[in-house]
Scaffold this motif. Structure first.
Motif, PDB file in Angstrom:
ATOM      1  N   MET A   1       3.715  11.229  -9.802  1.00 54.61           N
ATOM      2  CA  MET A   1       3.281  12.638  -9.097  1.00 54.61           C
ATOM      3  C   MET A   1       4.570  11.880  -8.050  1.00 54.61           C
ATOM      4  O   MET A   1       5.411  10.923  -7.797  1.00 54.61           O
ATOM      5  N   LEU A   2       4.387  12.774  -7.028  1.00 56.45           N
ATOM      6  CA  LEU A   2       5.009  12.558  -6.001  1.00 56.45           C
ATOM      7  C   LEU A   2       5.084  11.405  -5.242  1.00 56.45           C
ATOM      8  O   LEU A   2       3.955  10.798  -5.017  1.00 56.45           O
ATOM      9  N   LEU A   3       6.254  10.597  -4.726  1.00 52.55           N
ATOM     10  CA  LEU A   3       6.108   9.361  -4.466  1.00 52.55           C
ATOM     11  C   LEU A   3       5.532   9.272  -2.799  1.00 52.55           C
ATOM     12  O   LEU A   3       4.495   8.327  -2.485  1.00 52.55           O
ATOM     13  N   THR A   4       5.371  10.603  -2.463  1.00 47.00           N
ATOM     14  CA  THR A   4       4.029  11.061  -0.794  1.00 47.00           C
ATOM     15  C   THR A   4       2.692  10.369  -1.457  1.00 47.00           C
ATOM     16  O   THR A   4       2.223  10.080  -0.699  1.00 47.00           O
ATOM     17  N   THR A   5       2.347  11.149  -2.661  1.00 51.08           N
ATOM     18  CA  THR A   5       1.440  11.490  -2.727  1.00 51.08           C
ATOM     19  C   THR A   5       1.138   9.703  -3.381  1.00 51.08           C
ATOM     20  O   THR A   5      -0.119   9.321  -2.402  1.00 51.08           O
ATOM     21  N   HIS A   6       1.658   9.092  -4.170  1.00 47.68           N
ATOM     22  CA  HIS A   6       1.227   7.575  -4.901  1.00 47.68           C
ATOM     23  C   HIS A   6       0.996   7.334  -2.641  1.00 47.68           C
ATOM     24  O   HIS A   6       0.411   5.938  -2.866  1.00 47.68           O
ATOM     25  N   ALA A   7       2.503   7.209  -1.777  1.00 44.53           N
ATOM     26  CA  ALA A   7       2.299   5.900  -0.623  1.00 44.53           C
ATOM     27  C   ALA A   7       0.899   6.806   0.436  1.00 44.53           C
ATOM     28  O   ALA A   7      -0.208   5.913   0.765  1.00 44.53           O
ATOM     29  N   LEU A   8       0.097   7.955   0.290  1.00 39.21           N
ATOM     30  CA  LEU A   8      -1.135   8.586   0.499  1.00 39.21           C
ATOM     31  C   LEU A   8      -1.829   7.644   0.037  1.00 39.21           C
ATOM     32  O   LEU A   8      -3.014   7.115   1.349  1.00 39.21           O
ATOM     33  N   VAL A   9      -1.623   7.941  -0.825  1.00 40.71           N
ATOM     34  CA  VAL A   9      -3.973   7.348  -1.483  1.00 40.71           C
ATOM     35  C   VAL A   9      -2.911   5.317  -1.365  1.00 40.71           C
ATOM     36  O   VAL A   9      -4.267   4.868  -1.844  1.00 40.71           O
ATOM     37  N   GLY A  10      -1.753   4.844  -1.460  1.00 37.00           N
ATOM     38  CA  GLY A  10      -1.931   3.216  -1.534  1.00 37.00           C
ATOM     39  C   GLY A  10      -2.328   3.261  -0.317  1.00 37.00           C
ATOM     40  O   GLY A  10      -2.388   1.545  -0.274  1.00 37.00           O
ATOM     41  N   VAL A  11      -2.093   3.768   0.740  1.00 38.47           N
ATOM     42  CA  VAL A  11      -2.595   3.327   1.790  1.00 38.47           C
ATOM     43  C   VAL A  11      -3.629   3.595   2.395  1.00 38.47           C
ATOM     44  O   VAL A  11      -4.117   2.455   2.754  1.00 38.47           O
ATOM     45  N   ALA A  12      -4.862   4.566   2.073  1.00 40.67           N
ATOM     46  CA  ALA A  12      -5.570   4.476   1.956  1.00 40.67           C
ATOM     47  C   ALA A  12      -6.189   3.521   1.548  1.00 40.67           C
ATOM     48  O   ALA A  12      -7.348   2.980   1.472  1.00 40.67           O
ATOM     49  N   LEU A  13      -6.538   3.533   0.171  1.00 43.74           N
ATOM     50  CA  LEU A  13      -6.468   2.204  -0.770  1.00 43.74           C
ATOM     51  C   LEU A  13      -6.563   0.806   0.190  1.00 43.74           C
ATOM     52  O   LEU A  13      -7.467  -0.111  -0.166  1.00 43.74           O
ATOM     53  N   GLY A  14      -5.716   0.136  -0.250  1.00 42.86           N
ATOM     54  CA  GLY A  14      -5.194  -0.674   0.800  1.00 42.86           C
ATOM     55  C   GLY A  14      -5.531  -0.437   2.160  1.00 42.86           C
ATOM     56  O   GLY A  14      -6.094  -2.392   2.109  1.00 42.86           O
ATOM     57  N   TYR A  15      -5.973   0.399   2.293  1.00 42.07           N
ATOM     58  CA  TYR A  15      -6.301  -0.346   4.294  1.00 42.07           C
ATOM     59  C   TYR A  15      -8.283  -0.385   3.979  1.00 42.07           C
ATOM     60  O   TYR A  15      -8.840  -0.775   4.665  1.00 42.07           O
ATOM     61  N   THR A  16      -8.658   0.092   2.460  1.00 42.62           N
ATOM     62  CA  THR A  16      -9.988  -0.504   2.902  1.00 42.62           C
ATOM     63  C   THR A  16      -9.956  -2.074   2.497  1.00 42.62           C
ATOM     64  O   THR A  16     -11.159  -2.539   1.715  1.00 42.62           O
ATOM     65  N   GLN A  17      -9.743  -2.318   2.117  1.00 47.93           N
ATOM     66  CA  GLN A  17      -9.409  -4.616   2.000  1.00 47.93           C
ATOM     67  C   GLN A  17      -9.079  -5.359   2.776  1.00 47.93           C
ATOM     68  O   GLN A  17      -8.344  -5.224   3.482  1.00 47.93           O
ATOM     69  N   PRO A  18     -10.152  -6.498   2.182  1.00 42.82           N
ATOM     70  CA  PRO A  18     -10.182  -7.614   3.724  1.00 42.82           C
ATOM     71  C   PRO A  18      -8.875  -8.055   4.120  1.00 42.82           C
ATOM     72  O   PRO A  18      -8.896  -8.744   4.550  1.00 42.82           O
ATOM     73  N   THR A  19      -8.177  -7.927   2.924  1.00 40.47           N
ATOM     74  CA  THR A  19      -6.697  -8.802   2.992  1.00 40.47           C
ATOM     75  C   THR A  19      -5.568  -8.406   2.638  1.00 40.47           C
ATOM     76  O   THR A  19      -5.350  -7.236   1.580  1.00 40.47           O
ATOM     77  N   LEU A  20      -3.938  -8.882   3.017  1.00 36.58           N
ATOM     78  CA  LEU A  20      -3.507  -7.676   2.474  1.00 36.58           C
ATOM     79  C   LEU A  20      -2.771  -8.113   0.819  1.00 36.58           C
ATOM     80  O   LEU A  20      -2.511  -6.709   0.570  1.00 36.58           O
ATOM     81  N   ILE A  21      -3.296  -8.684   0.540  1.00 37.85           N
ATOM     82  CA  ILE A  21      -2.965  -9.254  -1.047  1.00 37.85           C
ATOM     83  C   ILE A  21      -3.346  -8.735  -1.698  1.00 37.85           C
ATOM     84  O   ILE A  21      -2.901  -7.638  -2.494  1.00 37.85           O
ATOM     85  N   ARG A  22      -4.945  -8.320  -1.738  1.00 35.18           N
ATOM     86  CA  ARG A  22      -5.835  -7.571  -2.349  1.00 35.18           C
ATOM     87  C   ARG A  22      -5.739  -6.040  -2.065  1.00 35.18           C
ATOM     88  O   ARG A  22      -5.148  -5.362  -3.195  1.00 35.18           O
ATOM     89  N   GLY A  23      -4.943  -5.626  -0.337  1.00 31.35           N
ATOM     90  CA  GLY A  23      -5.169  -4.571  -0.497  1.00 31.35           C
ATOM     91  C   GLY A  23      -3.081  -3.947  -1.337  1.00 31.35           C
ATOM     92  O   GLY A  23      -3.085  -2.600  -2.012  1.00 31.35           O
ATOM     93  N   LEU A  24      -2.270  -4.927  -1.257  1.00 31.53           N
ATOM     94  CA  LEU A  24      -0.939  -4.261  -2.128  1.00 31.53           C
ATOM     95  C   LEU A  24      -0.677  -4.047  -3.841  1.00 31.53           C
ATOM     96  O   LEU A  24      -1.190  -3.211  -3.939  1.00 31.53           O
ATOM     97  N   LEU A  25      -2.120  -5.581  -4.222  1.00 34.42           N
ATOM     98  CA  LEU A  25      -2.221  -5.233  -5.463  1.00 34.42           C
ATOM     99  C   LEU A  25      -3.134  -3.943  -5.689  1.00 34.42           C
ATOM    100  O   LEU A  25      -2.665  -2.796  -7.066  1.00 34.42           O
TER     101      LEU A  25
END
Length: 160
Positions: A1-25
């Motif tokens: 996948m494009l890095l941009t796709t990975h970034a957009l999905v990663g940020v969207a999913l990370g934002y749903t988490q209550p902690t930074l660590i869970r968002g990073l994982l």
């Protein structure tokens, strides 16, 4: 996948988490899940194989230019899509982008500075690339490959 796709999905999913660590994982895990979806963003899969086998060969300049441009785009685009209420939001976005792009950065190390860790990661990463199909049926259909990525990224952002 494009890095941009990975970034957009990663940020969207990370934002749903209550902690930074869970968002990073979750951002990191999303990279492997996305790579399991059949996709193609290069002229053909054979170009990627040529680059991996000879990273200083004639295909290298074009591939590296694509990776750098895509990586920079992936660093910038999420800031236009996700709201920034304060400094910490920007920090979190950068962290989620980094986590979601990390596996491809490690693959870059594999190409140029192979060692045991990055070699093991490369095999692990490739497992996901070919989890569904042993060889991409999108091999010479770049438009379809890019469309799959765009639709999936927009769907994840919309749903979250």
């Amino acid at each position: 996948m494009l890095l941009t796709t990975h970034a957009l999905v990663g940020v969207a999913l990370g934002y749903t988490q209550p902690t930074l660590i869970r968002g990073l994982l979750l951002s990191l895990a999303s990279h492997y899940v996305l790579d399991a979806i059949p996709h193609l963003e290069h002229r053909s899969y054979d170009v990627v194989i040529k680059f991996m086998n000879n990273p200083r060969g004639p295909e290298a300049r074009g591939m590296l230019s694509l990776f750098v441009f895509d990586g920079l785009l992936g660093l910038v685009v999420p800031f236009f899509i996700f709201p920034l209420a304060n400094f910490y939001d920007g920090f979190y976005i950068l962290c989620f982008i980094g986590a979601s792009m990390l596996p491809d950065a490690l693959n870059g190390l594999y190409v140029y500075v192979p060692n045991r860790f990055v070699s093991a990661h490369f095999k692990f990463h490739q497992f996901f690339h070919f989890l569904i199909l042993k060889r991409h049926w999108l091999q010479d259909h770049i438009f379809i490959g890019l469309l799959v990525q765009a639709v999936f990224a927009m769907l994840v952002i919309y749903l979250l």
